[in-house]
Design a protein around this motif. Structure first.
Motif, PDB file in Angstrom:
ATOM      1  N   LEU A 158      44.363  41.862  45.479  1.00 58.69           N
ATOM      2  CA  LEU A 158      44.332  41.791  44.016  1.00 58.69           C
ATOM      3  C   LEU A 158      43.250  42.705  43.474  1.00 58.69           C
ATOM      4  O   LEU A 158      42.223  42.907  44.114  1.00 58.69           O
ATOM      5  CB  LEU A 158      44.028  40.360  43.567  1.00 58.69           C
ATOM      6  N   ASP A 159      43.488  43.250  42.277  1.00 61.32           N
ATOM      7  CA  ASP A 159      42.449  44.023  41.594  1.00 61.32           C
ATOM      8  C   ASP A 159      41.343  43.079  41.153  1.00 61.32           C
ATOM      9  O   ASP A 159      41.611  41.927  40.804  1.00 61.32           O
ATOM     10  CB  ASP A 159      43.022  44.712  40.353  1.00 61.32           C
ATOM     11  N   ALA A 160      40.094  43.565  41.140  1.00 60.55           N
ATOM     12  CA  ALA A 160      38.992  42.756  40.615  1.00 60.55           C
ATOM     13  C   ALA A 160      39.205  42.585  39.114  1.00 60.55           C
ATOM     14  O   ALA A 160      39.570  43.541  38.426  1.00 60.55           O
ATOM     15  CB  ALA A 160      37.669  43.439  40.892  1.00 60.55           C
ATOM     16  N   PRO A 161      38.990  41.388  38.592  1.00 62.47           N
ATOM     17  CA  PRO A 161      39.154  41.179  37.149  1.00 62.47           C
ATOM     18  C   PRO A 161      37.962  41.758  36.400  1.00 62.47           C
ATOM     19  O   PRO A 161      36.914  41.993  37.005  1.00 62.47           O
ATOM     20  CB  PRO A 161      39.172  39.650  37.018  1.00 62.47           C
TER      21      PRO A 161
ATOM     22  N   ASP B 176      47.159  37.369  39.982  1.00 65.18           N
ATOM     23  CA  ASP B 176      46.307  38.239  39.176  1.00 65.18           C
ATOM     24  C   ASP B 176      45.870  37.510  37.904  1.00 65.18           C
ATOM     25  O   ASP B 176      44.685  37.531  37.541  1.00 65.18           O
ATOM     26  CB  ASP B 176      47.104  39.505  38.835  1.00 65.18           C
TER      27      ASP B 176
ATOM     28  N   SER C 123      52.302  38.191  42.792  1.00 66.28           N
ATOM     29  CA  SER C 123      51.080  38.976  42.551  1.00 66.28           C
ATOM     30  C   SER C 123      50.625  38.840  41.108  1.00 66.28           C
ATOM     31  O   SER C 123      49.426  38.708  40.839  1.00 66.28           O
ATOM     32  CB  SER C 123      51.317  40.461  42.834  1.00 66.28           C
ATOM     33  N   LYS C 124      51.572  38.891  40.169  1.00 68.24           N
ATOM     34  CA  LYS C 124      51.205  38.776  38.740  1.00 68.24           C
ATOM     35  C   LYS C 124      50.572  37.419  38.447  1.00 68.24           C
ATOM     36  O   LYS C 124      49.600  37.321  37.698  1.00 68.24           O
ATOM     37  CB  LYS C 124      52.434  38.975  37.859  1.00 68.24           C
TER      38      LYS C 124
END
Ligand code: FE2
Ligand code: FE2
Length: 164
Positions: free
Chosen positions: A72-75, A18, A14-15
């Motif tokens: 994933l979080d939106a960047p 991301d 995930s990292k």
């Protein structure tokens, strides 16, 4: 594989993913602001981070474990100029280093020699990643006028990667 090692691998995947989307956002932001060289550099980095996620997934698959890909979080879409962009890159690399170290610590505690050996590549890789990120922060800080920023942008890919 022990569950805690699998969990650590999935979290590191995930990292890396991301980091990949953050670099994509950085590449887009640099492109729209006419920092063509930085855009190219970050585009390459986005690809590298995808490769890293893929390598970790492959290790799980090699050992009969299905990787778990989460949302994933939106960047961020905006950065505080080139200094902000460079700082964001460094912050993400440092977070990634902590993640790699933590994954290795868990693999070590579990006595998972295959995972430990595999993760050594990532430990070395993170040293290199922090080298370019720190160098980018320094070079951006040093480029004080429009002319020096323009020159830096033209040469940043070669400077940080050694590639033309
Ligand atoms: Fe990575
Ligand atoms: Fe990285």
């Amino acid at each position: 594989m022990k569950q805690e090692v699998i969990d650590a691998f999935n979290s590191q995947i995930s990292k890396e993913r991301d980091a990949s989307v953050v670099y994509e956002a950085l590449a887009n932001w640099c492109a729209i602001n006419e920092y063509t060289g930085f855009a190219e550099f970050f585009r390459k980095q986005a690809g590298e981070e995808r490769t890293h996620a893929g390598k970790l997934a492959e290790h799980l698959i090699d050992r009969g474990v299905m990787p778990k890909l989460g949302a994933l979080d939106a960047p961020p879409a905006d950065f505080d100029g080139l200094p902000g962009a460079a700082a964001a890159a460094l912050t993400h690399e440092q977070a990634n280093t902590r993640g790699v170290n933590e994954t290795l610590r868990i693999a070590t505690d579990a006595g998972d020699y295959a995972a430990m050996n595999f993760l050594n590549w990532f430990v070395n890789e993170q040293v290199e990643e922090e080298v370019w990120a720190n160098r980018m922060v320094t070079l951006v800080k040093r480029a004080s006028c429009a002319g020096s920023i323009y020159t830096l942008d033209r040469h940043i890919v070669k400077d940080l990667t050694g590639e033309e």
